[in-house]
Design a protein around this motif. Sequence first.
Motif, PDB file in Angstrom:
ATOM      1  N   UNK A  85      -1.762  -2.285  -7.572  1.00  0.00           N
ATOM      2  CA  UNK A  85      -1.412  -3.532  -8.265  1.00  0.00           C
ATOM      3  C   UNK A  85      -2.217  -4.719  -7.746  1.00  0.00           C
ATOM      4  N   UNK A  86      -2.764  -4.587  -6.516  1.00  0.00           N
ATOM      5  CA  UNK A  86      -3.487  -5.692  -5.896  1.00  0.00           C
ATOM      6  C   UNK A  86      -4.832  -5.165  -5.380  1.00  0.00           C
ATOM      7  N   UNK A  87      -5.908  -5.352  -6.154  1.00  0.00           N
ATOM      8  CA  UNK A  87      -7.218  -4.882  -5.717  1.00  0.00           C
ATOM      9  C   UNK A  87      -7.704  -5.637  -4.490  1.00  0.00           C
ATOM     10  N   UNK A  88      -8.348  -4.909  -3.587  1.00  0.00           N
ATOM     11  CA  UNK A  88      -8.759  -5.461  -2.297  1.00  0.00           C
ATOM     12  C   UNK A  88     -10.268  -5.339  -2.138  1.00  0.00           C
ATOM     13  N   UNK A  89     -10.882  -6.395  -1.648  1.00  0.00           N
ATOM     14  CA  UNK A  89     -12.307  -6.393  -1.332  1.00  0.00           C
ATOM     15  C   UNK A  89     -12.506  -6.793   0.121  1.00  0.00           C
ATOM     16  N   UNK A  90     -13.733  -6.642   0.604  1.00  0.00           N
ATOM     17  CA  UNK A  90     -14.039  -6.917   2.000  1.00  0.00           C
ATOM     18  C   UNK A  90     -13.587  -8.324   2.395  1.00  0.00           C
ATOM     19  N   UNK A  91     -12.919  -8.420   3.535  1.00  0.00           N
ATOM     20  CA  UNK A  91     -12.438  -9.674   4.131  1.00  0.00           C
ATOM     21  C   UNK A  91     -11.203 -10.251   3.461  1.00  0.00           C
ATOM     22  N   UNK A  92     -10.680  -9.602   2.429  1.00  0.00           N
ATOM     23  CA  UNK A  92      -9.421 -10.064   1.844  1.00  0.00           C
ATOM     24  C   UNK A  92      -8.292  -9.931   2.865  1.00  0.00           C
ATOM     25  N   UNK A  93      -7.290 -10.804   2.747  1.00  0.00           N
ATOM     26  CA  UNK A  93      -6.148 -10.788   3.649  1.00  0.00           C
ATOM     27  C   UNK A  93      -4.922 -10.219   2.943  1.00  0.00           C
ATOM     28  N   UNK A  94      -4.166  -9.395   3.673  1.00  0.00           N
ATOM     29  CA  UNK A  94      -2.925  -8.813   3.174  1.00  0.00           C
ATOM     30  C   UNK A  94      -1.841  -9.114   4.199  1.00  0.00           C
ATOM     31  N   UNK A  95      -0.746  -9.681   3.764  1.00  0.00           N
ATOM     32  CA  UNK A  95       0.338 -10.030   4.670  1.00  0.00           C
ATOM     33  C   UNK A  95       1.373  -8.902   4.685  1.00  0.00           C
ATOM     34  N   UNK A  96       1.549  -8.321   5.841  1.00  0.00           N
ATOM     35  CA  UNK A  96       2.516  -7.242   6.040  1.00  0.00           C
ATOM     36  C   UNK A  96       3.512  -7.709   7.097  1.00  0.00           C
ATOM     37  N   UNK A  97       4.693  -8.106   6.639  1.00  0.00           N
ATOM     38  CA  UNK A  97       5.693  -8.702   7.520  1.00  0.00           C
ATOM     39  C   UNK A  97       5.057  -9.884   8.263  1.00  0.00           C
TER      40      UNK A  97
END
Length: 257
Positions: A85-97
């Motif tokens: 649902x959320x495409x990711x590319x180099x250096x993208x940030x993902x918040x996990x908790x």
Amino acid sequence: MNILPLPAFNDNYIWVILQKSKDLAWVVDPGDAEVVLDYLTQQNKKLVGILVTHHHPDHTGGVQQLKERFNCPVYGPSHLQPLITHPVEDSDSIHVFEHTFKAIETPAHTLDHICYFSDSGNIPILFSGDTLFRGGCGRLMEGTANQMLTAMNKLKELPQKTKVYCTHEYTLNNYKFALSLDPDNTRLLSVIEECKVLREQNTPTLPSTIDLELACNPFMRTDITALVEKAAKQLNEVRSNNPGDQFSQVRRAKDAY
């Protein structure tokens, strides 16, 4: 934040990320939905997110069922839409908790491979998928030796105390090959014995650390002449002077080992 392994198939680990004091969970590379569902049911946890490193079925096979069951976001390579649902590319940030993970593109094992790195806690964390294993690296299923060398060089730059969570229990097999190239490596000899004990107890040999990989993993040490010379000898070749070809010699020696 706690990280736990769920064994799946013959040698996979699906990593579960838990938030302390709450009954919420993320999972990394859920190839088997039933393994995850069994754990969530037994522990009374709710799935709130999924990270995917690459497209192989043993890493994605359970995503659709879990996504539909929990209506949770799925982060991963962009070409996997609509599975993710959320495409990711180099250096993208993902918040996990409470942690922020940065995407690191590492095409080689597959061309879409992504690792996830966080240094927002006390101990840095890397989910390395099938790029970096304890004592090894992924086979070149789609990419090139030069691409995997680039990936190794990226990961070498991470803090040495980084905990490395890969997705296969290949450690002892990897170490047999490493020892054939580096028989006098005292640290390697020591950790082999430690890992034998762990496996006899059916305990994972993971996570590793970047420090340990720099000391024992031949794919992070292809700049060492003697090591590459032994790999070339196993292939009945002369050692190359080109870094990418040197990496290729080590990788091909492992493939044939």
